[in-house]
Design a protein around this motif. Structure first.
Motif, PDB file in Angstrom:
ATOM      1  N   VAL A  17      -7.931   3.865  12.254  1.00 60.78           N
ATOM      2  CA  VAL A  17      -7.645   3.221  10.967  1.00 60.78           C
ATOM      3  C   VAL A  17      -8.536   1.996  10.822  1.00 60.78           C
ATOM      4  O   VAL A  17      -8.586   1.148  11.706  1.00 60.78           O
ATOM      5  CB  VAL A  17      -6.155   2.805  10.870  1.00 60.78           C
ATOM      6  CG1 VAL A  17      -5.890   2.057   9.580  1.00 60.78           C
ATOM      7  CG2 VAL A  17      -5.255   4.019  10.997  1.00 60.78           C
ATOM      8  N   ASN A  19      -8.686   0.270   7.567  1.00 54.86           N
ATOM      9  CA  ASN A  19      -8.039  -0.568   6.564  1.00 54.86           C
ATOM     10  C   ASN A  19      -6.634  -0.058   6.306  1.00 54.86           C
ATOM     11  O   ASN A  19      -6.365   1.128   6.466  1.00 54.86           O
ATOM     12  CB  ASN A  19      -8.808  -0.544   5.233  1.00 54.86           C
ATOM     13  CG  ASN A  19     -10.048  -1.391   5.274  1.00 54.86           C
ATOM     14  OD1 ASN A  19      -9.996  -2.538   5.720  1.00 54.86           O
ATOM     15  ND2 ASN A  19     -11.155  -0.848   4.803  1.00 54.86           N
ATOM     16  N   LEU A  20      -5.751  -0.947   5.878  1.00 54.89           N
ATOM     17  CA  LEU A  20      -4.413  -0.559   5.471  1.00 54.89           C
ATOM     18  C   LEU A  20      -4.318  -0.604   3.959  1.00 54.89           C
ATOM     19  O   LEU A  20      -4.869  -1.506   3.325  1.00 54.89           O
ATOM     20  CB  LEU A  20      -3.372  -1.521   6.057  1.00 54.89           C
ATOM     21  CG  LEU A  20      -3.217  -1.534   7.569  1.00 54.89           C
ATOM     22  CD1 LEU A  20      -2.181  -2.576   7.980  1.00 54.89           C
ATOM     23  CD2 LEU A  20      -2.802  -0.168   8.084  1.00 54.89           C
ATOM     24  N   THR A  21      -3.602   0.355   3.394  1.00 55.18           N
ATOM     25  CA  THR A  21      -3.367   0.344   1.958  1.00 55.18           C
ATOM     26  C   THR A  21      -2.322  -0.734   1.647  1.00 55.18           C
ATOM     27  O   THR A  21      -1.624  -1.223   2.553  1.00 55.18           O
ATOM     28  CB  THR A  21      -2.820   1.701   1.476  1.00 55.18           C
ATOM     29  OG1 THR A  21      -1.537   1.920   2.065  1.00 55.18           O
ATOM     30  CG2 THR A  21      -3.771   2.841   1.831  1.00 55.18           C
ATOM     31  N   GLU A  22      -2.185  -1.073   0.400  1.00 56.88           N
ATOM     32  CA  GLU A  22      -1.157  -2.041   0.000  1.00 56.88           C
ATOM     33  C   GLU A  22       0.233  -1.510   0.343  1.00 56.88           C
ATOM     34  O   GLU A  22       1.109  -2.266   0.759  1.00 56.88           O
ATOM     35  CB  GLU A  22      -1.261  -2.362  -1.492  1.00 56.88           C
ATOM     36  CG  GLU A  22      -2.453  -3.233  -1.837  1.00 56.88           C
ATOM     37  CD  GLU A  22      -2.438  -4.568  -1.079  1.00 56.88           C
ATOM     38  OE1 GLU A  22      -1.388  -5.237  -1.026  1.00 56.88           O
ATOM     39  OE2 GLU A  22      -3.497  -4.931  -0.533  1.00 56.88           O
ATOM     40  N   GLU A  23       0.437  -0.207   0.191  1.00 58.06           N
ATOM     41  CA  GLU A  23       1.732   0.398   0.527  1.00 58.06           C
ATOM     42  C   GLU A  23       2.015   0.256   2.029  1.00 58.06           C
ATOM     43  O   GLU A  23       3.133  -0.063   2.426  1.00 58.06           O
ATOM     44  CB  GLU A  23       1.757   1.872   0.124  1.00 58.06           C
ATOM     45  CG  GLU A  23       3.088   2.537   0.439  1.00 58.06           C
ATOM     46  CD  GLU A  23       3.141   4.014   0.073  1.00 58.06           C
ATOM     47  OE1 GLU A  23       4.167   4.637   0.361  1.00 58.06           O
ATOM     48  OE2 GLU A  23       2.162   4.537  -0.492  1.00 58.06           O
ATOM     49  N   GLN A  24       1.021   0.474   2.863  1.00 56.30           N
ATOM     50  CA  GLN A  24       1.196   0.330   4.303  1.00 56.30           C
ATOM     51  C   GLN A  24       1.489  -1.125   4.668  1.00 56.30           C
ATOM     52  O   GLN A  24       2.330  -1.399   5.515  1.00 56.30           O
ATOM     53  CB  GLN A  24      -0.041   0.826   5.045  1.00 56.30           C
ATOM     54  CG  GLN A  24      -0.212   2.322   4.979  1.00 56.30           C
ATOM     55  CD  GLN A  24      -1.571   2.764   5.462  1.00 56.30           C
ATOM     56  OE1 GLN A  24      -2.588   2.105   5.218  1.00 56.30           O
ATOM     57  NE2 GLN A  24      -1.611   3.905   6.138  1.00 56.30           N
ATOM     58  N   ARG A  25       0.800  -2.053   4.027  1.00 53.85           N
ATOM     59  CA  ARG A  25       1.066  -3.484   4.261  1.00 53.85           C
ATOM     60  C   ARG A  25       2.494  -3.838   3.849  1.00 53.85           C
ATOM     61  O   ARG A  25       3.171  -4.584   4.539  1.00 53.85           O
ATOM     62  CB  ARG A  25       0.051  -4.345   3.519  1.00 53.85           C
ATOM     63  CG  ARG A  25      -1.339  -4.260   4.097  1.00 53.85           C
ATOM     64  CD  ARG A  25      -2.346  -5.026   3.240  1.00 53.85           C
ATOM     65  NE  ARG A  25      -3.694  -4.769   3.680  1.00 53.85           N
ATOM     66  CZ  ARG A  25      -4.302  -5.422   4.663  1.00 53.85           C
ATOM     67  NH1 ARG A  25      -3.688  -6.396   5.287  1.00 53.85           N
ATOM     68  NH2 ARG A  25      -5.526  -5.116   5.020  1.00 53.85           N
ATOM     69  N   TYR A  26       2.926  -3.299   2.715  1.00 56.31           N
ATOM     70  CA  TYR A  26       4.287  -3.542   2.234  1.00 56.31           C
ATOM     71  C   TYR A  26       5.308  -3.012   3.240  1.00 56.31           C
ATOM     72  O   TYR A  26       6.267  -3.700   3.587  1.00 56.31           O
ATOM     73  CB  TYR A  26       4.479  -2.881   0.866  1.00 56.31           C
ATOM     74  CG  TYR A  26       5.892  -2.928   0.367  1.00 56.31           C
ATOM     75  CD1 TYR A  26       6.426  -4.095  -0.178  1.00 56.31           C
ATOM     76  CD2 TYR A  26       6.718  -1.811   0.464  1.00 56.31           C
ATOM     77  CE1 TYR A  26       7.741  -4.143  -0.619  1.00 56.31           C
ATOM     78  CE2 TYR A  26       8.026  -1.850   0.029  1.00 56.31           C
ATOM     79  CZ  TYR A  26       8.536  -3.015  -0.513  1.00 56.31           C
ATOM     80  OH  TYR A  26       9.843  -3.054  -0.933  1.00 56.31           O
TER      81      TYR A  26
END
Length: 84
Positions: A17, A19-26
């Protein structure tokens, strides 16, 4: 909140991985709130902004987080295959 507002800095190692998506960060933020009453109370009060995630490679081998254990338990209880 701006770049200098108080926040937690979280270092995460994830194979493959970048980068993390915004959903993953959330989702990671929610997991931290579930595991840390102090973090959750600060977030609810607005005393701190969302955590900032820093991806690292090969730094945490052999360490297992409470979130990963909870995910495994959830997947086992709900008959879901392990995430890859």
């Amino acid at each position: 909140m701006g770049g200098s507002d108080p926040h937690y800095q979280v270092f995460v190692e994830l194979k493959g991985v970048r980068n993390l998506t915004e959903e993953q960060r959330y989702k990671l933020d929610i997991c931290l709130q579930q595991d840390s009453a102090v973090y959750r109370s600060f977030r609810i009060k607005g005393s701190i902004g969302p955590m900032r995630v820093q991806l690292v490679a090969g730094r945490f081998s052999g360490i297992h987080s409470p979130c990963s254990r909870k995910e495994k338990e959830y997947r086992k209880e709900n008959n879901r295959p392990p995430s890859s």
